[in-house]
Scaffold this motif. Sequence first.
Motif, PDB file in Angstrom:
ATOM      1  N   THR A 180       0.835  -1.205   0.000  1.00 30.09           N
ATOM      2  CA  THR A 180       0.000   0.000   0.000  1.00 30.09           C
ATOM      3  C   THR A 180       0.863   1.246   0.000  1.00 30.09           C
ATOM      4  OG1 THR A 180      -1.757  -1.173   1.186  1.00 30.09           O
ATOM      5  CG2 THR A 180      -1.819   1.233   1.232  1.00 30.09           C
ATOM      6  N   GLN A 181       1.907   1.246   0.826  1.00 31.09           N
ATOM      7  CA  GLN A 181       2.764   2.431   0.889  1.00 31.09           C
ATOM      8  C   GLN A 181       3.523   2.641  -0.411  1.00 31.09           C
ATOM      9  OE1 GLN A 181       2.791   4.714   3.498  1.00 31.09           O
ATOM     10  NE2 GLN A 181       3.798   5.854   1.844  1.00 31.09           N
ATOM     11  N   THR A 182       3.967   1.551  -1.038  1.00 33.39           N
ATOM     12  CA  THR A 182       4.658   1.659  -2.325  1.00 33.39           C
ATOM     13  C   THR A 182       3.752   2.329  -3.350  1.00 33.39           C
ATOM     14  OG1 THR A 182       6.047  -0.287  -1.969  1.00 33.39           O
ATOM     15  CG2 THR A 182       5.663   0.357  -4.243  1.00 33.39           C
ATOM     16  N   ASN A 185       3.217   5.965  -2.683  1.00 33.67           N
ATOM     17  CA  ASN A 185       4.400   6.724  -3.106  1.00 33.67           C
ATOM     18  C   ASN A 185       4.393   6.931  -4.621  1.00 33.67           C
ATOM     19  OD1 ASN A 185       5.356   6.890  -0.489  1.00 33.67           O
ATOM     20  ND2 ASN A 185       6.729   5.135  -0.684  1.00 33.67           N
TER      21      ASN A 185
END
Length: 255
Positions: A180-182, A185
């Motif tokens: 999710t964070q990737t 970003n």
Amino acid sequence: MDTFDWFDSEDQTPSVIRPELQDKAGGQLPPNLLVVFAKDVLDGLRADLNLTRSDRDLYFFGGSTALYLNESKTVVLIEGTISAPIGISAIQTAISRGVTRVFVVGLCGAVDNSLAVGNLVLPSECVREEGTSFHYIASNKLAVPNVELRQDLEAYLAKLARPYRAGKTVSTDAPYRQTTQTELNWRHNGVLGVDMEMSAVFALCEHQKTPSVGLFVVSDAHDLTETVDWEWNRDLFRRTLRDAIRMMLDFAEGY
């Protein structure tokens, strides 16, 4: 040696495993190659697109794939195997057999939350998160399509009044590390979609001085709230993929 210092522009020694030796009986191919990065699609389009399957497959390091020819035999079509290393192996082998332009239709997952399944995305730059491209161009170079082909494709889509989004995409080797964070970003940095091959295709073709261009069909839209499981709408994707193949074949036949 630095991790991404794999390309040496001064190295002119021959490859140990040379593409032109993968299928010594293979003859000259047409100048235009259309690569479809999806499986089991082209055979079902033979009648609609007036395609003829060659009696010989394309053999390359890592496997083989069927060859399909358009009616005028100016375009050869193949299905690329998922992932950059094998896909690039097939394309470079085809280039060694006479291909001078590369057209790609692929699938991408939507990163930008305004995209929906079935939308068209024209990559103008590919962020390089796969490893193959770093063997073909320096790590500080952008992976981009041929400018003239990209402009021609944009004009062609405009003539057909087909809506599309042009912009930055990313190619990755590690789909299970699309956290999710990737993806948040990527979204923050203006990335429209994610695939596994396109940046390597553009890098290979720049190295080979072979013009290339690509077009994506959005296959799935990612939920980043962690409340909805990832889902691929296979039926809608395949319908729009077939339409995109028809368009790209018509475009390639103009060269």
